[in-house]
Write an enzyme that holds these catalytic residues in place. Structure first.
Site, mmCIF file in Angstrom:
data_model
loop_
_atom_site.group_PDB
_atom_site.id
_atom_site.type_symbol
_atom_site.label_atom_id
_atom_site.label_comp_id
_atom_site.label_asym_id
_atom_site.label_seq_id
_atom_site.Cartn_x
_atom_site.Cartn_y
_atom_site.Cartn_z
ATOM 1 N N HIS A 103 0.831 -1.212 0.000
ATOM 2 C CA HIS A 103 0.000 0.000 0.000
ATOM 3 C C HIS A 103 0.863 1.258 0.000
ATOM 4 C CE1 HIS A 103 -3.345 -2.556 2.113
ATOM 5 N NE2 HIS A 103 -3.053 -2.985 0.903
ATOM 6 N N HIS A 114 -9.252 -2.220 -4.930
ATOM 7 C CA HIS A 114 -8.136 -2.547 -4.038
ATOM 8 C C HIS A 114 -7.166 -3.520 -4.700
ATOM 9 C CE1 HIS A 114 -5.961 -2.766 -0.283
ATOM 10 N NE2 HIS A 114 -5.816 -4.054 -0.548
ATOM 11 N N ASP A 159 -3.127 -2.964 -5.021
ATOM 12 C CA ASP A 159 -2.074 -3.928 -4.676
ATOM 13 C C ASP A 159 -1.130 -4.172 -5.850
ATOM 14 O OD1 ASP A 159 -2.785 -4.352 -2.047
ATOM 15 O OD2 ASP A 159 -3.890 -6.199 -2.435
ATOM 16 N N HIS A 198 -0.608 -11.389 -4.851
ATOM 17 C CA HIS A 198 0.805 -11.025 -4.710
ATOM 18 C C HIS A 198 1.746 -12.069 -5.316
ATOM 19 C CE1 HIS A 198 -0.275 -7.637 -2.240
ATOM 20 N NE2 HIS A 198 -0.892 -8.405 -1.364
#
Length: 337
Positions: free
Chosen positions: A90, A249, A253, A276
């Site tokens: 973030h 969101h 990321d 991720h």
């Protein structure tokens, strides 16, 4: 070559930037639940983004670059010589979207504070710190041919584009999220308005399982969107900040993780159901696809030139060049026809 580079459009400012003055914040670590104090400090040209752990003496920097990633299971974690910093995505998204190239970040724990689960607090902190233009010129990773990465049903692709654009898509088998898509051509203003406030999210039972395993100890309804067991609503009384906050969101990321390439990316990135771990695989695929990108150095007037050392075709040296461009010679090679 000269004609092609002369025609290249780059929306970025040619100069590197740092912050004007230090800025600090305090919050809790999402997984440890510990209070974390964080301070961002100005840094010189070609410094890049570095983290320092003051609780460990503060002597060993951990660079926010691809080859320092050591874990992607619950967040993006980097480490070097035993010094580990987690949940950096973030903050990195805020730095990238604020066009900050050089900054040193000091914190007294292993996690960047989660704040409210979004990048907005960090954007406010960067606005407080101010932005200072430096004499050094920027290096940009420009995509020249498509690159794709697939992991089961997750796909990421980047194609040539004069600018930085991200299109994200997710698909969940529930009534609340379902299929969501969001596309954004990045500027600081659009990031602040459309992406920065989007919070991290998870199913209630997933959070409870993490708690039972000693993780997500700092997770509350103040910093996580908790999806109800019925999959039709959320537990947060203030509701969603955007109707499609979940995909926004995910875009946040992705932007944060892509910062680990070490320099701004020029290209259009499309992501489907990625997290991720897939982001890391995607960046490694980009680095390996040596004939699909070029590292461009911007002159003070904004004109581009291909950087020294990028045309040798050596994959390992290419990875070092992309991951840590500030450690390589800054002279651009002459542009010939």
């Amino acid at each position: 070559m000269r004609d092609r580079l002369a025609a290249m459009y780059c929306p970025l400012e040619p100069h590197q930037h740092t912050i004007v003055q230090p800025a600090s914040c305090c919050g809790v670590g999402l997984h440890t639940g510990r209070t974390v104090h964080l301070t961002m400090k100005p840094a010189p040209v070609d410094n890049g983004i570095r983290f320092f752990r003051s609780d460990l003496g503060g002597h060993t920097p951990v660079r926010a670059v691809l080859d320092k990633v050591i874990d992607t299971r619950l967040a993006t974690t980097i480490g070097d010589q035993g010094v580990v910093v987690s949940t950096i995505e973030h903050l990195l998204a805020a730095l990238r979207s604020s066009d900050i190239d050089n900054v040193d970040i000091e914190l007294d724990s292993a996690e960047v504070p989660i704040m409210d689960g979004s990048a907005e607090p960090f954007m406010k902190l960067l606005k407080q710190a101010g932005r200072n233009r430096q004499e050094g010129v920027r290096r940009v990773l420009r995509i020249t041919k498509p690159v794709s990465f697939t992991d089961r049903d997750c796909t990421l692709t980047v194609t040539p584009h004069d600018g930085f654009k991200v299109t994200g898509k997710i698909s969940f088998d529930n009534c609340l999220i379902q299929t969501q898509t969001y596309s954004i051509e990045f500027t600081t203003e659009r990031f602040c308005k459309e992406i920065a406030r989007a919070r991290t999210f998870g199913y209630v039972e997933q959070v409870e399982e993490l708690w039972a395993n000693g993780l997500a100890l700092g997770g509350t309804l103040e910093n996580v969107i908790a999806i109800h067991w019925d999959r039709r609503s959320i537990l947060n009384e203030d509701g969603l900040r955007y109707q499609d906050e979940f995909i926004r969101h995910k875009v946040l990321d992705l932007v944060g993780d892509l910062t680990l390439l070490g320099c701004p990316l020029l290209g259009h990135v499309f992501s489907f159901k990625a997290g991720h771990t897939q982001h890391l695989g995607f960046m490694e695929a980009i680095v390996a696809a040596r004939d699909c990108w070029e590292l461009v150095e911007l002159d003070a007037d904004g004109s581009p030139a291909v950087r020294d050392g990028v045309a040798d075709g050596n994959q390992s040296s290419a990875k070092a060049l992309v991951a840590m461009p500030h450690l390589r010679p800054s002279q651009a090679i002459p542009v010939a026809c």
